[in-house]
Design an enzyme around this catalytic site. Structure first.
Site, mmCIF file in Angstrom:
data_model
loop_
_atom_site.group_PDB
_atom_site.id
_atom_site.type_symbol
_atom_site.label_atom_id
_atom_site.label_comp_id
_atom_site.label_asym_id
_atom_site.label_seq_id
_atom_site.Cartn_x
_atom_site.Cartn_y
_atom_site.Cartn_z
ATOM 1 N N ARG A 120 4.136 -0.364 -5.141
ATOM 2 C CA ARG A 120 3.476 -0.955 -3.506
ATOM 3 C C ARG A 120 2.139 -1.818 -3.386
ATOM 4 N NH1 ARG A 120 5.077 1.012 1.343
ATOM 5 N NH2 ARG A 120 7.360 1.407 1.483
ATOM 6 N N GLU A 175 7.248 -15.272 -10.142
ATOM 7 C CA GLU A 175 6.591 -14.192 -9.854
ATOM 8 C C GLU A 175 6.039 -13.346 -11.060
ATOM 9 O OE1 GLU A 175 9.277 -11.497 -6.515
ATOM 10 O OE2 GLU A 175 10.268 -12.056 -8.485
ATOM 11 N N LYS A 203 5.831 -4.675 -3.903
ATOM 12 C CA LYS A 203 7.087 -4.612 -3.662
ATOM 13 C C LYS A 203 7.657 -4.432 -2.306
ATOM 14 C CE LYS A 203 11.092 -3.135 -5.442
ATOM 15 N NZ LYS A 203 11.898 -4.256 -5.791
ATOM 16 N N ASN A 208 -1.954 2.166 5.869
ATOM 17 C CA ASN A 208 -1.236 1.117 5.591
ATOM 18 C C ASN A 208 -1.061 0.224 6.895
ATOM 19 O OD1 ASN A 208 -0.763 2.022 3.182
ATOM 20 N ND2 ASN A 208 1.330 2.576 3.390
ATOM 21 N N GLY A 209 -1.008 -1.070 6.882
ATOM 22 C CA GLY A 209 -0.838 -1.810 7.821
ATOM 23 C C GLY A 209 -2.109 -2.665 8.243
ATOM 24 N N TRP A 216 -3.108 -2.447 -1.347
ATOM 25 C CA TRP A 216 -2.605 -4.154 -1.475
ATOM 26 C C TRP A 216 -3.653 -4.753 -0.651
ATOM 27 C CZ3 TRP A 216 -1.073 -8.298 1.493
ATOM 28 C CH2 TRP A 216 -0.696 -9.323 0.725
ATOM 29 N N HIS A 237 16.320 -36.536 -5.755
ATOM 30 C CA HIS A 237 15.412 -37.185 -4.815
ATOM 31 C C HIS A 237 13.855 -36.672 -4.824
ATOM 32 C CE1 HIS A 237 19.090 -38.550 -2.772
ATOM 33 N NE2 HIS A 237 19.602 -37.643 -3.259
ATOM 34 N N LYS A 283 12.054 -15.525 -9.934
ATOM 35 C CA LYS A 283 11.907 -14.503 -11.243
ATOM 36 C C LYS A 283 10.756 -14.973 -11.879
ATOM 37 C CE LYS A 283 12.963 -11.785 -9.450
ATOM 38 N NZ LYS A 283 13.800 -11.441 -8.218
ATOM 39 N N GLU A 338 16.584 -18.169 -7.201
ATOM 40 C CA GLU A 338 16.400 -16.886 -7.400
ATOM 41 C C GLU A 338 15.816 -16.880 -8.819
ATOM 42 O OE1 GLU A 338 15.592 -14.278 -6.320
ATOM 43 O OE2 GLU A 338 16.045 -12.598 -7.634
ATOM 44 N N CYS A 392 0.918 -1.242 0.043
ATOM 45 C CA CYS A 392 0.156 0.053 0.136
ATOM 46 C C CYS A 392 0.903 1.244 -0.141
ATOM 47 C CB CYS A 392 -0.916 0.114 1.116
ATOM 48 S SG CYS A 392 -2.013 -1.200 1.393
HETATM 49 C C1 G6P Z 1 8.329 -8.659 -1.817
HETATM 50 C C2 G6P Z 1 9.019 -8.115 -3.055
HETATM 51 C C3 G6P Z 1 10.425 -9.076 -3.497
HETATM 52 C C4 G6P Z 1 11.408 -8.839 -2.462
HETATM 53 C C5 G6P Z 1 10.846 -9.060 -0.912
HETATM 54 C C6 G6P Z 1 11.791 -8.664 0.371
HETATM 55 O O1 G6P Z 1 8.163 -10.008 -1.764
HETATM 56 O O2 G6P Z 1 7.963 -8.456 -3.991
HETATM 57 O O3 G6P Z 1 10.934 -8.402 -4.709
HETATM 58 O O4 G6P Z 1 12.710 -9.405 -2.540
HETATM 59 O O5 G6P Z 1 9.566 -8.432 -0.835
HETATM 60 O O6 G6P Z 1 11.716 -7.144 0.260
HETATM 61 P P1 G6P Z 1 12.949 -6.358 0.782
HETATM 62 O O7 G6P Z 1 12.530 -5.058 0.522
HETATM 63 O O8 G6P Z 1 13.013 -6.509 2.368
HETATM 64 O O9 G6P Z 1 14.279 -6.708 0.222
#
Ligand code: G6P
Length: 611
Positions: free
Chosen positions: A27, A491, A606, A103-104, A74, A507, A488, A484, A2
């Protein structure tokens, strides 16, 4: 998670709020809304869906006034509908004396709601925020500031709130507990935002609010008070990000721009930190005594998402270069565990945003137990950056794409520097230190060369974008990179993907392999090259297509793989930096071909500021 932006000044608020929301959309983007005031009238416009839905509504029904609050959501409580979009209004019988964006998460909202309903307040949404709005209204007797004060002591949970009232022209109130808020100080105008990037281009002077603080903004004045109503003497900081840093430039998406910024991000993360004379790294803000640093017997790295994958690579780096045992913990798990940890353990939080709720809670808990805490953050002035005992900034510039890219490579760079630094406090020789510095200095150019794989990756994406499953396999330093790469892809393209240690796939995941399930093998030359090649053969023997990321000119791999992506050769400990680049590009192009919104993937945000 948010985004909030508020404004009070002499200009029309609506375009400023909309521009701020545009910057904050990364956000959260379920719905958006704003409230402004003229005379004693509130103008509320809100809409489910992307910000474009709200702007279309504003074209039909503009929101006049020179002060206002706004929000991009969000969803936590209640679906993404027009009704659940913020702002929410507080008051009885259609007489609203307050508008709130939040937010929260308010944990006791159900209890509050029942009480307020019994007092005659009618709820129009399913959100926890509406309970806050009515609660403030129920405490209101003409003094908005006192009403907010009385209301927030009854809230349990986390909040960053922006509040205004039609009865208090020009006044915007902000109050926080656990969710970030920052004041932007302008000339005859003030801003309130959840994130300094929303303020770029409006002002570069910001004041960060801490938990339990309230700010009162009018066009000419900002004031902060603590929960005892005592004025707080806060400092104005300058943001050093330029407005164009937050623009897409010639790129179609932020994600692609940020992938291409990685050579510069890595250079920026090293700038001023290489001490060639002593063959070590140098940091300004660790704030730990040499005794504390030398006594470090163990490091716990804690993080979420992509930052967690950087931490996993950090574990290998620290163990190899600094010979310090490292444990890596998901922050969401670590915060509720009670592992036996001795005082000589440093807890290191890794976070791009510096606001991730779980990482913040894990660090607070560690601090409470007496551990020195460090943080690697990108966002200057973020809550974690301010609360950790010491830390290192990435200086990667704003990262807007929800899928993290340049923050990851900048984190790896800083982790390598830290491992070098700790190594040089201990066993690492100056010859080894000098070699590491030389290797690191070459990285920005090597990453520029790595990006030349783009065209090949694009073609591979065209070949595989229709698949339903994909495996990513690597060993040692490249096992977290496999995780990772899979993250990606998941996501942004919504293809199911799994990252695995290449040998471990026998396994379980090997059962998934067939001609429709490609495996991305990470096989640059290094000390486990032959082992990974054996695993690659095992997949080929079962008819699985293989996409290999290997070193330029590696014909041995090319003879076996169906598709090749070439990257420059670097020492094992730097391989994650180069190998991740084609994986980012692969996810990007597959997502594009599947028609996905790369910068705003569904359900994600984000910065995850709720637990
Ligand atoms: C969210 C974002 C990711 C990020 C993660 C941790 O899931 O979509 O891209 O890696 O948060 O965020 P930070 O700001 O703590 O690295």
């Amino acid at each position: 998670m948010c985004g909030i932006i508020g404004y009070t000044g002499t200009r029309e608020a609506e375009p400023i709020l909309v521009e701020g929301l545009r910057r904050l959309e990364y956000r959260g983007y379920d719905s958006a809304g704003l409230a402004t005031v003229t005379g004693q009238r509130l103008h509320v416009r809100k809409k489910a869906g992307r910000l474009s839905e709200l702007t279309a509504l504003l074209q039909q029904q503009p929101a006049p006034g020179t002060h206002g609050i706004s929000h991009t959501r969000w969803a936590t409580h209640g679906q993404a509908t027009d009704r659940n979009a913020h702002p929410h209004l507080g008051g009885k019988d259609g007489q609203f004396c307050v508008a709130v964006v939040h937010n929260g998460v308010i944990e006791n909202y159900a209890v509050l709601r029942r009480q307020l309903e019994s007092e005659g307040y009618v709820f129009r949404s399913e959100t926890d925020t509406e309970a806050v709005a009515h609660l403030i209204a129920s405490c209101y007797d003409g003094d908005l500031v006192q009403a907010v004060r009385r209301a927030v002591v009854r809230l349990q949970g986390t909040y960053g709130l922006a509040i205004l009232s039609p009865e208090h022209p020009g006044l915007v109130i902000g109050v926080r507990l656990g969710s970030p808020l920052v004041i932007g100080v302008g000339r005859e105008e003030m801003f309130l935002a959840s994130d300094p990037s929303a303020l770029l281009g409006f002002t570069d002077r910001v004041v960060y609010l801490s938990d339990h603080q309230m700010c009162l903004l009018t066009p000419d004045e900002w004031r902060i008070e603590n929960d005892q109503q005592v004025p707080v003497d806060a400092r104005i900081h300058r943001i050093d990000w330029e407005p164009q840093d937050a623009d897409k430039g010639p790129f179609e998406h932020y994600m692609l721009k940020e992938i291409y910024e990685q050579p510069d991000a890595v250079a920026a993360a090293m700038r001023g930190r290489l001490n060639e004379a002593d063959a070590t790294a140098h940091f300004g803000g660790l704030n730990l005594t040499p005794r504390q640093l030398r006594r470090a017997e163990r490091i716990i790295m804690t993080a979420c998402g992509t930052s967690y994958h950087a931490a996993l690579i950090g574990e290998y780096l620290f163990e190899e270069l600094a010979r310090i045992p490292v444990e890596v913990e998901y922050a969401s798990e670590f915060r509720y565990r009670n592992p036996p940890v001795d005082r000589n353990t440093i807890v290191l939080g890794i976070t791009q945003s510096g606001e991730t709720a779980d990482t913040l809670a894990a660090l607070r808990e560690s601090k409470r137990k007496g551990h020195p805490t460090l943080a690697i953050c990108n966002v200057v002035g973020s809550t974690i950056a301010r609360e950790a005992d010491g830390g290192v900034y990435l200086h990667a510039g704003p990262e807007i794409g929800v899928a993290s890219t340049k923050a990851f490579t900048a984190q790896l760079t800083v982790l390598t520097l830290l491992a070098l630094y700790f190594g040089r406090l201990g066993h690492l020789s100056s010859v080894q230190g000098t070699r590491i510095i030389r290797d690191l200095k070459a990285m920005p150019d090597i990453l520029r060369r790595t990006l030349q794989c783009h065209e090949a990756v694009k073609q591979i994406a065209a070949k595989y974008h229709h698949v339903r499953n994909m495996l990513y396999l690597g060993r040692q330093y490249l096992y977290p990179v496999a995780l990772e790469g899979a993250l990606k892809l998941k996501e942004i393209s919504y293809i199911h993907a799994e990252g695995y240690p290449a040998a471990e796939m026998k396994h379980g995941p090997i059962a998934l392999v067939d001609e429709h399930t490609p495996s991305v093998f990470l096989v640059p030359r290094g000390h486990v090259f032959d082992k990974v090649m054996n695993n690659l053969q095992e997949i080929k023997a079962r008819g699985g297509p293989v996409i290999a990321v290997a070193n330029e000119g590696d014909e041995e791999v090319a003879a076996l793989a169906d598709d090749m992506i070439y990257v420059p050769e670097v020492p094992d400990y730097l391989q994650p930096l180069v190998v991740v680049v084609p994986l980012q590009l692969l996810a990007y192009h597959i997502a594009l071909l599947r028609g996905c919104d790369v910068d705003k993937p569904r359900n994600l945000a984000k910065s995850v500021t709720v637990e």
